[in-house]
Design an enzyme around this catalytic site. Sequence first.
Site, PDB file in Angstrom:
ATOM      1  N   HIS A  37       0.837  -1.206   0.000  1.00  0.00           N
ATOM      2  CA  HIS A  37       0.000   0.000   0.000  1.00  0.00           C
ATOM      3  C   HIS A  37       0.874   1.258   0.000  1.00  0.00           C
ATOM      4  O   HIS A  37       0.579   2.228  -0.692  1.00  0.00           O
ATOM      5  CB  HIS A  37      -0.886   0.045   1.254  1.00  0.00           C
ATOM      6  CG  HIS A  37      -1.881  -1.062   1.350  1.00  0.00           C
ATOM      7  ND1 HIS A  37      -1.771  -2.075   2.275  1.00  0.00           N
ATOM      8  CD2 HIS A  37      -3.014  -1.314   0.646  1.00  0.00           C
ATOM      9  CE1 HIS A  37      -2.804  -2.891   2.146  1.00  0.00           C
ATOM     10  NE2 HIS A  37      -3.561  -2.468   1.163  1.00  0.00           N
ATOM     11  N   GLU A 148      -0.965  -4.262  -8.771  1.00  0.00           N
ATOM     12  CA  GLU A 148      -1.168  -5.336  -9.759  1.00  0.00           C
ATOM     13  C   GLU A 148      -1.376  -6.691  -9.101  1.00  0.00           C
ATOM     14  O   GLU A 148      -1.677  -7.665  -9.770  1.00  0.00           O
ATOM     15  CB  GLU A 148       0.028  -5.404 -10.718  1.00  0.00           C
ATOM     16  CG  GLU A 148       0.041  -4.248 -11.699  1.00  0.00           C
ATOM     17  CD  GLU A 148       1.118  -4.369 -12.749  1.00  0.00           C
ATOM     18  OE1 GLU A 148       2.030  -5.220 -12.575  1.00  0.00           O
ATOM     19  OE2 GLU A 148       1.069  -3.616 -13.721  1.00  0.00           O
TER      20      GLU A 148
END
Length: 298
Positions: A37, A148
């Site tokens: 993150h 991704e």
Amino acid sequence: MMIARSRQELSRATANWRHAGERIGVVPTMGALHDGHLSLVDAARQVAERCIATIFVNPKQFNNSDDLARYPRTEADDIAKLATRNVDIVYIPDPAEIYPDGFATTVSVTGVSEGLCGASRPGHFDGVATVVAKLLLQTRADFAFFGEKDFQQLQVIRRLARDLDLPVKILGCPIVRGPDGLALSSRNTRLSVGALHKAAVLYRALREAAARIAAGESADIPLRTAAAVILASGFSAIDYIELCAEDDLMPLAAATRPARILCAAWLDRVRLIDNVALDDLLPAEPITAHLKERLANA
Ligand code: PAF
């Protein structure tokens, strides 16, 4: 760093930024933040003058109430991590800001959401698309950043933004992995030390299969071998392991277009997902030159 819990607080700050011509990058999260993150936050900081991180554990994307109940909630920790990365606002909406009484709309993206996780988690991507549409509209972000690791989610969100003409650029960022290759995930905190060790096999098996397919083999045997390796290492079940086209996620029998292997598998009652792009293997591998030559001649 400001904490906003209502749309009103959020829009007051963003209106000033917009007035000053500053662009906004948003990083939507469900909290339990890890370095994956934080890499999205770093990317946002590089692209936009302002950065908003959102934290909202979205009940509509859990198709299993046990999974929702067990999802880690670490708000104080998350805020402390974001403070070290120069985030301007952490938007932690009260549930009523997202799903007010009488909320009756579902955003459903067909096609790209239907196989893979869409097949094993019915309704999941409707929940994701609905909450992401709301977060993008509420933050009025110019750029939105997604990892991704959740590759199907990324493609669903790209389709959503294109189809609804949302005025935002969706940017996918590379998977962040631990030293043993395990993709960072909030779910990893639910694994025992022993299971964490076994979990690293997932990436190794996918890479091995990807290398074989990139070198010209059909997908079938490499994928079956990877599945056998994953199960033999202690995973209890595999929801899917497939070679898919990068853009529309259609299943492929061989690497006839830019492709990725995507997999979801269960370890210790935890569902882990990972994926490997065949192209990702090329730059870092010792076999690069060989693979490139094979691909050029294919
Ligand atoms: O990837 C996630 O954490 C969630 O699916 C997202 C995009 C924040 C939507 O709830």
